[in-house]
Design a protein around this motif. Structure first.
Motif, PDB file in Angstrom:
ATOM      1  N   GLY A 115     -42.910  19.097  -3.566  1.00 52.15           N
ATOM      2  CA  GLY A 115     -42.816  19.922  -2.427  1.00 52.15           C
ATOM      3  C   GLY A 115     -42.760  19.583  -1.221  1.00 52.15           C
ATOM      4  N   GLY A 116     -42.981  18.239  -1.058  1.00 51.38           N
ATOM      5  CA  GLY A 116     -42.933  17.504   0.088  1.00 51.38           C
ATOM      6  C   GLY A 116     -41.476  17.166   0.645  1.00 51.38           C
ATOM      7  N   PHE A 117     -41.209  17.267   1.664  1.00 50.04           N
ATOM      8  CA  PHE A 117     -39.786  17.207   2.312  1.00 50.04           C
ATOM      9  C   PHE A 117     -39.927  16.157   3.765  1.00 50.04           C
ATOM     10  N   ALA A 118     -38.870  15.491   3.779  1.00 48.44           N
ATOM     11  CA  ALA A 118     -38.981  14.439   4.988  1.00 48.44           C
ATOM     12  C   ALA A 118     -37.331  14.739   5.498  1.00 48.44           C
ATOM     13  N   TYR A 119     -37.323  14.579   6.661  1.00 47.34           N
ATOM     14  CA  TYR A 119     -35.937  14.564   7.609  1.00 47.34           C
ATOM     15  C   TYR A 119     -35.887  13.005   8.216  1.00 47.34           C
ATOM     16  N   ILE A 120     -34.845  12.463   8.009  1.00 42.97           N
ATOM     17  CA  ILE A 120     -34.818  11.144   8.457  1.00 42.97           C
ATOM     18  C   ILE A 120     -33.635  11.082   9.361  1.00 42.97           C
ATOM     19  N   PRO A 121     -33.935  10.789  10.703  1.00 43.98           N
ATOM     20  CA  PRO A 121     -32.470  10.848  11.456  1.00 43.98           C
ATOM     21  C   PRO A 121     -31.824   9.820  11.377  1.00 43.98           C
ATOM     22  N   ALA A 122     -30.601   9.759  11.839  1.00 45.83           N
ATOM     23  CA  ALA A 122     -29.788   8.571  11.736  1.00 45.83           C
ATOM     24  C   ALA A 122     -30.215   7.704  12.659  1.00 45.83           C
ATOM     25  N   GLY A 123     -30.069   6.316  12.174  1.00 40.88           N
ATOM     26  CA  GLY A 123     -30.660   5.250  13.140  1.00 40.88           C
ATOM     27  C   GLY A 123     -31.963   4.800  12.809  1.00 40.88           C
ATOM     28  N   ALA A 124     -32.849   5.549  12.341  1.00 40.75           N
ATOM     29  CA  ALA A 124     -34.222   5.222  12.108  1.00 40.75           C
ATOM     30  C   ALA A 124     -34.204   4.233  10.897  1.00 40.75           C
ATOM     31  N   VAL A 125     -35.371   3.323  11.164  1.00 41.11           N
ATOM     32  CA  VAL A 125     -35.516   2.491  10.119  1.00 41.11           C
ATOM     33  C   VAL A 125     -36.540   3.041   9.227  1.00 41.11           C
ATOM     34  N   TRP A 126     -36.406   2.944   7.801  1.00 42.96           N
ATOM     35  CA  TRP A 126     -37.279   3.692   6.744  1.00 42.96           C
ATOM     36  C   TRP A 126     -37.441   2.897   5.696  1.00 42.96           C
ATOM     37  N   ARG A 127     -38.534   2.960   4.813  1.00 43.59           N
ATOM     38  CA  ARG A 127     -38.602   2.729   3.607  1.00 43.59           C
ATOM     39  C   ARG A 127     -39.522   3.507   2.667  1.00 43.59           C
ATOM     40  N   VAL A 128     -39.287   3.384   1.495  1.00 39.86           N
ATOM     41  CA  VAL A 128     -40.224   4.181   0.548  1.00 39.86           C
ATOM     42  C   VAL A 128     -40.629   3.390  -0.677  1.00 39.86           C
ATOM     43  N   ASN A 129     -41.946   3.559  -1.111  1.00 44.63           N
ATOM     44  CA  ASN A 129     -42.493   2.974  -1.962  1.00 44.63           C
ATOM     45  C   ASN A 129     -43.225   3.708  -3.140  1.00 44.63           C
ATOM     46  N   ASN A 130     -43.391   3.595  -4.385  1.00 45.11           N
ATOM     47  CA  ASN A 130     -44.298   4.348  -5.070  1.00 45.11           C
ATOM     48  C   ASN A 130     -45.482   3.465  -5.363  1.00 45.11           C
ATOM     49  N   GLN A 131     -46.321   3.802  -4.764  1.00 49.11           N
ATOM     50  CA  GLN A 131     -47.944   3.363  -5.085  1.00 49.11           C
ATOM     51  C   GLN A 131     -48.640   3.774  -6.060  1.00 49.11           C
ATOM     52  N   SER A 132     -48.243   4.721  -6.658  1.00 46.89           N
ATOM     53  CA  SER A 132     -49.120   5.387  -7.623  1.00 46.89           C
ATOM     54  C   SER A 132     -48.875   4.862  -9.189  1.00 46.89           C
ATOM     55  N   ASP A 133     -49.623   5.537 -10.084  1.00 50.46           N
ATOM     56  CA  ASP A 133     -49.531   4.846 -11.501  1.00 50.46           C
ATOM     57  C   ASP A 133     -48.522   5.568 -12.333  1.00 50.46           C
ATOM     58  N   SER A 134     -47.868   6.470 -11.698  1.00 52.29           N
ATOM     59  CA  SER A 134     -46.712   7.097 -12.680  1.00 52.29           C
ATOM     60  C   SER A 134     -45.377   7.279 -11.767  1.00 52.29           C
ATOM     61  N   PRO A 135     -44.498   7.664 -12.510  1.00 52.41           N
ATOM     62  CA  PRO A 135     -43.029   7.525 -11.623  1.00 52.41           C
ATOM     63  C   PRO A 135     -43.018   8.781 -10.617  1.00 52.41           C
ATOM     64  N   ALA A 136     -42.181   8.399  -9.907  1.00 56.64           N
ATOM     65  CA  ALA A 136     -42.087   9.401  -8.585  1.00 56.64           C
ATOM     66  C   ALA A 136     -40.482   9.831  -8.572  1.00 56.64           C
ATOM     67  N   ARG A 137     -40.162  11.332  -8.566  1.00 59.59           N
ATOM     68  CA  ARG A 137     -38.871  11.663  -8.607  1.00 59.59           C
ATOM     69  C   ARG A 137     -38.481  12.579  -7.342  1.00 59.59           C
ATOM     70  N   PHE A 138     -37.394  12.479  -6.805  1.00 58.82           N
ATOM     71  CA  PHE A 138     -37.078  13.319  -5.552  1.00 58.82           C
ATOM     72  C   PHE A 138     -35.645  13.399  -5.526  1.00 58.82           C
ATOM     73  N   HIS A 139     -35.155  14.255  -4.669  1.00 61.37           N
ATOM     74  CA  HIS A 139     -33.885  14.480  -4.291  1.00 61.37           C
ATOM     75  C   HIS A 139     -33.451  13.701  -3.020  1.00 61.37           C
ATOM     76  N   TRP A 140     -32.446  13.108  -2.834  1.00 64.27           N
ATOM     77  CA  TRP A 140     -32.335  12.203  -1.637  1.00 64.27           C
ATOM     78  C   TRP A 140     -30.704  12.661  -1.230  1.00 64.27           C
ATOM     79  N   ILE A 141     -30.685  13.641  -0.259  1.00 63.27           N
ATOM     80  CA  ILE A 141     -29.534  13.974   0.437  1.00 63.27           C
ATOM     81  C   ILE A 141     -28.946  13.131   1.486  1.00 63.27           C
ATOM     82  N   ARG A 142     -27.841  12.859   1.382  1.00 59.55           N
ATOM     83  CA  ARG A 142     -27.599  11.820   2.760  1.00 59.55           C
ATOM     84  C   ARG A 142     -26.145  11.865   3.159  1.00 59.55           C
TER      85      ARG A 142
END
Length: 142
Positions: A115-142
Protein backbone atom coordinates in the motif's frame (compact mmCIF):
# COMPACT_ATOMS: atom_id res chain seq x y z
CA UNK A 1 -6.66 -15.65 3.87
CA UNK A 2 -3.77 -13.18 3.68
CA UNK A 3 -4.24 -9.73 5.17
CA UNK A 4 -2.56 -8.22 2.09
CA UNK A 5 -5.31 -7.04 -0.31
CA UNK A 6 -2.98 -6.57 -3.31
CA UNK A 7 -2.21 -9.10 -6.02
CA UNK A 8 1.49 -9.74 -6.64
CA UNK A 9 2.84 -12.24 -9.19
CA UNK A 10 5.00 -15.01 -7.77
CA UNK A 11 6.31 -16.41 -11.04
CA UNK A 12 7.03 -20.08 -11.28
CA UNK A 13 6.09 -22.47 -14.01
CA UNK A 14 2.69 -24.12 -14.39
CA UNK A 15 2.53 -27.91 -14.15
CA UNK A 16 2.66 -29.69 -17.51
CA UNK A 17 -0.88 -30.91 -16.91
CA UNK A 18 -2.15 -27.34 -16.77
CA UNK A 19 -4.32 -26.09 -19.62
CA UNK A 20 -3.26 -22.51 -20.20
CA UNK A 21 -5.99 -20.32 -21.61
CA UNK A 22 -4.77 -16.94 -20.34
CA UNK A 23 -3.45 -14.84 -23.18
CA UNK A 24 -2.32 -11.24 -23.28
CA UNK A 25 -4.22 -9.10 -25.77
CA UNK A 26 -2.41 -6.23 -27.46
CA UNK A 27 -4.19 -3.79 -29.75
CA UNK A 28 -3.38 -0.30 -30.99
CA UNK A 29 -5.66 1.17 -28.30
CA UNK A 30 -5.09 -1.04 -25.24
CA UNK A 31 -3.34 -4.04 -23.73
CA UNK A 32 -4.84 -6.57 -21.34
CA UNK A 33 -2.48 -8.85 -19.44
CA UNK A 34 -4.26 -11.51 -17.34
CA UNK A 35 -2.55 -12.42 -14.08
CA UNK A 36 -2.11 -16.02 -15.26
CA UNK A 37 0.58 -14.98 -17.75
CA UNK A 38 2.97 -13.71 -15.04
CA UNK A 39 5.30 -16.70 -15.30
CA UNK A 40 9.05 -17.14 -15.15
CA UNK A 41 9.28 -17.51 -18.92
CA UNK A 42 8.21 -13.88 -19.42
CA UNK A 43 10.40 -12.17 -16.82
CA UNK A 44 12.97 -9.53 -17.67
CA UNK A 45 16.21 -8.58 -15.97
CA UNK A 46 16.81 -4.86 -15.50
CA UNK A 47 20.26 -3.29 -15.88
CA UNK A 48 22.00 -2.33 -12.61
CA UNK A 49 19.55 -4.37 -10.48
CA UNK A 50 20.68 -7.39 -8.43
CA UNK A 51 18.56 -10.35 -7.30
CA UNK A 52 15.64 -8.82 -9.19
CA UNK A 53 13.27 -9.85 -11.95
CA UNK A 54 10.43 -7.95 -13.54
CA UNK A 55 7.38 -8.33 -15.72
CA UNK A 56 6.81 -5.61 -18.30
CA UNK A 57 3.16 -4.61 -18.27
CA UNK A 58 3.31 -1.61 -20.60
CA UNK A 59 6.02 -0.05 -22.71
CA UNK A 60 6.13 2.33 -25.64
CA UNK A 61 4.43 0.80 -28.68
CA UNK A 62 2.59 2.21 -31.66
CA UNK A 63 -0.63 3.81 -30.49
CA UNK A 64 0.59 4.09 -26.89
CA UNK A 65 2.33 6.89 -25.03
CA UNK A 66 5.96 6.97 -26.09
CA UNK A 67 7.21 7.88 -22.62
CA UNK A 68 5.28 5.50 -20.34
CA UNK A 69 6.55 2.19 -19.01
CA UNK A 70 5.08 0.02 -16.25
CA UNK A 71 6.78 -2.94 -14.62
CA UNK A 72 5.94 -5.28 -11.79
CA UNK A 73 9.28 -5.73 -10.02
CA UNK A 74 10.24 -8.52 -7.63
CA UNK A 75 13.31 -7.89 -5.48
CA UNK A 76 14.68 -10.86 -3.54
CA UNK A 77 16.22 -10.40 -0.08
CA UNK A 78 19.48 -8.49 -0.38
CA UNK A 79 18.62 -7.27 -3.88
CA UNK A 80 17.87 -3.90 -5.36
CA UNK A 81 19.66 -1.14 -7.23
CA UNK A 82 21.90 1.78 -6.41
CA UNK A 83 21.15 3.33 -9.80
CA UNK A 84 17.69 2.21 -10.92
CA UNK A 85 17.09 5.18 -13.23
CA UNK A 86 19.83 6.62 -15.41
CA UNK A 87 17.66 9.07 -17.38
CA UNK A 88 17.42 12.27 -15.32
CA UNK A 89 14.34 13.38 -17.29
CA UNK A 90 12.20 10.50 -16.01
CA UNK A 91 9.68 10.73 -13.16
CA UNK A 92 8.79 7.51 -11.35
CA UNK A 93 6.08 6.15 -9.11
CA UNK A 94 6.46 3.06 -6.94
CA UNK A 95 3.47 1.21 -5.47
CA UNK A 96 4.28 -1.63 -3.09
CA UNK A 97 2.04 -4.71 -3.33
CA UNK A 98 3.99 -7.30 -1.30
CA UNK A 99 6.91 -7.30 1.13
CA UNK A 100 8.95 -4.30 2.17
CA UNK A 101 11.57 -2.10 0.50
CA UNK A 102 13.97 0.57 1.65
CA UNK A 103 13.78 3.58 -0.65
CA UNK A 104 16.37 6.35 -0.54
CA UNK A 105 15.51 9.57 -2.39
CA UNK A 106 18.38 12.06 -2.21
CA UNK A 107 19.24 12.06 1.53
CA UNK A 108 15.91 10.71 2.84
CA UNK A 109 15.23 7.06 3.67
CA UNK A 110 11.74 5.55 3.58
CA UNK A 111 10.48 2.06 4.41
CA UNK A 112 7.56 1.10 2.17
CA UNK A 113 5.17 -1.78 2.90
CA UNK A 114 2.10 -3.01 0.95
CA UNK A 115 0.00 0.00 0.00
CA UNK A 116 3.05 2.27 0.24
CA UNK A 117 3.41 4.76 -2.57
CA UNK A 118 6.32 7.00 -3.59
CA UNK A 119 6.65 9.70 -6.22
CA UNK A 120 10.21 10.25 -7.43
CA UNK A 121 10.67 13.52 -9.33
CA UNK A 122 12.74 13.79 -12.48
CA UNK A 123 16.41 14.36 -11.72
CA UNK A 124 16.24 12.86 -8.22
CA UNK A 125 19.00 10.50 -7.17
CA UNK A 126 17.42 7.40 -5.69
CA UNK A 127 18.04 3.78 -4.84
CA UNK A 128 15.96 0.87 -3.61
CA UNK A 129 16.90 -2.24 -1.63
CA UNK A 130 15.17 -5.18 0.01
CA UNK A 131 16.68 -5.64 3.45
CA UNK A 132 13.96 -8.04 4.64
CA UNK A 133 13.92 -11.84 4.67
CA UNK A 134 11.26 -12.22 1.96
CA UNK A 135 10.75 -10.97 -1.61
CA UNK A 136 9.30 -7.52 -2.17
CA UNK A 137 7.05 -6.77 -5.14
CA UNK A 138 5.99 -3.40 -6.49
CA UNK A 139 4.70 -1.59 -9.54
CA UNK A 140 7.19 0.83 -11.07
CA UNK A 141 5.66 3.36 -13.40
CA UNK A 142 8.16 5.57 -15.19
Amino acid sequence: MSSNPYYAPHGGLPPQTSILTDRAVVTEAYTVIPKGVFRDIVTSLLPFWTHTRSWIIARPIAGFSSTFTQYVVEVSPGGGSDKPELDLRVESVLFIVDGSIELHIEDEQHTLDPGGFAYIPAGAVWRVNNQSDSPARFHWIR
